[in-house]
Design an enzyme around this catalytic site. Sequence first.
Site, short mmCIF file in Angstrom:
data_model
loop_
_atom_site.label_atom_id
_atom_site.label_comp_id
_atom_site.label_asym_id
_atom_site.label_seq_id
_atom_site.Cartn_x
_atom_site.Cartn_y
_atom_site.Cartn_z
N GLY A 7 -6.52 -1.26 0.00
CA GLY A 7 -6.90 -0.87 1.48
C GLY A 7 -8.18 -1.54 2.05
O GLY A 7 -8.19 -1.76 3.45
N GLU A 44 -3.22 -9.07 13.67
CA GLU A 44 -3.04 -10.51 12.90
C GLU A 44 -2.16 -11.28 13.01
O GLU A 44 -0.96 -10.67 13.23
CB GLU A 44 -3.67 -10.01 11.60
CG GLU A 44 -5.24 -9.37 11.58
CD GLU A 44 -5.31 -8.68 10.06
OE1 GLU A 44 -6.20 -8.74 9.63
OE2 GLU A 44 -4.04 -8.29 9.38
N ASP A 93 -9.19 -4.43 3.51
CA ASP A 93 -8.42 -5.67 3.89
C ASP A 93 -9.18 -6.52 5.38
O ASP A 93 -8.13 -6.88 6.13
CB ASP A 93 -7.03 -5.42 3.92
CG ASP A 93 -6.43 -4.44 4.85
OD1 ASP A 93 -7.44 -3.82 5.41
OD2 ASP A 93 -5.34 -4.29 5.12
P1 NAD Z 1 -1.56 5.13 5.95
O1 NAD Z 1 -2.58 5.29 7.46
O2 NAD Z 1 -0.11 5.58 6.12
O3 NAD Z 1 -2.39 5.95 4.69
C1 NAD Z 1 -3.52 5.84 4.43
C2 NAD Z 1 -3.90 7.02 3.69
O4 NAD Z 1 -5.32 6.92 3.16
C3 NAD Z 1 -3.65 8.41 4.51
O5 NAD Z 1 -2.84 9.26 3.99
C4 NAD Z 1 -5.14 8.82 4.43
O6 NAD Z 1 -5.27 10.36 4.46
C5 NAD Z 1 -5.81 8.46 3.22
N1 NAD Z 1 -7.19 8.30 3.16
C6 NAD Z 1 -8.03 8.07 4.17
N2 NAD Z 1 -9.43 8.02 3.54
C7 NAD Z 1 -9.31 8.73 2.36
C8 NAD Z 1 -10.16 8.81 1.31
N3 NAD Z 1 -11.58 8.53 1.56
N4 NAD Z 1 -9.90 9.20 0.09
C9 NAD Z 1 -8.40 9.46 -0.08
N5 NAD Z 1 -7.53 9.08 0.60
C10 NAD Z 1 -7.86 8.81 2.24
O7 NAD Z 1 -1.84 3.67 5.61
P2 NAD Z 1 -1.09 2.76 4.84
O8 NAD Z 1 0.16 2.08 5.64
O9 NAD Z 1 -0.55 3.37 3.62
O10 NAD Z 1 -2.02 1.60 4.72
C11 NAD Z 1 -2.94 1.93 3.62
C12 NAD Z 1 -3.90 0.76 3.72
O11 NAD Z 1 -3.59 -0.50 3.09
C13 NAD Z 1 -4.58 0.29 5.00
O12 NAD Z 1 -5.80 0.26 4.92
C14 NAD Z 1 -3.83 -0.98 5.19
O13 NAD Z 1 -4.55 -1.75 6.07
C15 NAD Z 1 -3.88 -1.70 4.01
N6 NAD Z 1 -2.72 -2.41 3.50
C16 NAD Z 1 -3.12 -3.48 2.73
C17 NAD Z 1 -2.16 -4.44 2.48
C18 NAD Z 1 -2.31 -5.55 1.69
O14 NAD Z 1 -1.47 -6.55 1.61
N7 NAD Z 1 -3.33 -5.75 1.10
C19 NAD Z 1 -0.67 -4.33 3.14
C20 NAD Z 1 -0.42 -3.03 3.87
C21 NAD Z 1 -1.35 -2.15 4.15
#
Ligand code: NAD
Length: 349
Positions: free
Chosen positions: A233, A64, A235
């Site tokens: 998450g 993006e 998003d």
């Molecule tokens: P990451 O991959 O480091 O961590 C995600 C975690 O979620 C992993 O540890 C995984 O095991 C866990 N997970 C997956 N499915 C699960 C479930 N059903 N139940 C419990 N845990 C589960 O990712 P990250 O960098 O920490 O990012 C997390 C999310 O936040 C991503 O989807 C990312 O796109 C989003 N994000 C959003 C913003 C925002 O501004 N809204 C900013 C950054 C990241």
Amino acid sequence: MTQPSDKALVPFVSVDHMMRLVHRIGLDPMLKGLASYIEDDFRRWERFDKTPRIASHSDVGVIELMPTSDGEAYGFKYVNGHPRNTAAGLQTVTAFGLLADVATGYPVLLSEMTLLTALRTAATSAMVARHLAPKGAHTMAMIGNGAQSEFQSLAMRAICGIAAVRLYDSDPAATAKCATNLAGQGLRITRCTSAEEAIEGAQIITTCTADKRAATILGDNMIGPGVHINAIGGDCPGKTELAPGILTRATVFVEYPPQTRVEGELQQMPADFPITELWQVITGQAPGRTSTDQITLFDSVGFAIEDFSALRYIRDRIAGTDLYQPLDLLADPDDPRDLFGMLARAAPV
Ligand code: NAD
């Protein structure tokens, strides 16, 4: 060989510089500083040029571009989201960004933004929770214990006074990592084995999982009255975390509606589903939490203005420090119209 002139050198903040900047400023002051820059920019929301981010989707993720301008500066972030990356030893989210001077169009900062995204997302969550969470909130459930989770937890402590965090991740190794990193940081940490257990006694519930599908991290019957949900998450189109029933019972707060309706939890609801824009809460034009029983939901997707604020913050903090490298990014011909003639500087002798 002629050196580029100083006016053509662009300050570049590498990952190493960013890590050292965090330590030099201190994590808490930096999270608070970022939150204050973001809140200031939400207050002048109407001044900004706004567009939903430009997304290029694939089966495994998304890339993006997130641009915005306040008329004086222009910023954009490049960011990806690839939930399966961690299995290959790569991160789900990486980013870099640029700030430019609108008057000349010249870049004034190029920065890593992987760490900065985690910091600004956490600062935004906590700034919003300060406006919406129930008074006296002391415990947060942190569901999804990946890259963002420690930042989210520490920002809620620094900015909202959260004292306890209850961790849950479907991968216990992620929870163990998060608990270890948060040890000794002034938070009471509980490791949980289910989302249901994690939300027990929590006034703030943060979901921050990564899975490219419509997941149900929080079911409708799990959410009682009075909580604040910080849904990070979900998003991306086809990527959500909450049962739609939660949205019908909650008051939903968003960053930029045209983006959130496509990318956020809101994608599950009709196009005219009622929402409140956060900038209006912050400027006092719309109510935030109005009762103790109300469920408030921040349907966070991450908006370009938050990155713009974060880049402004970094530009202001690196001035006069050694925490950047002058980058030879822009051509600087002696005569601005003689770009071709500049090539002679590098001609073999
Ligand atoms: P990451 O991959 O480091 O961590 C995600 C975690 O979620 C992993 O540890 C995984 O095991 C866990 N997970 C997956 N499915 C699960 C479930 N059903 N139940 C419990 N845990 C589960 O990712 P990250 O960098 O920490 O990012 C997390 C999310 O936040 C991503 O989807 C990312 O796109 C989003 N994000 C959003 C913003 C925002 O501004 N809204 C900013 C950054 C990241």
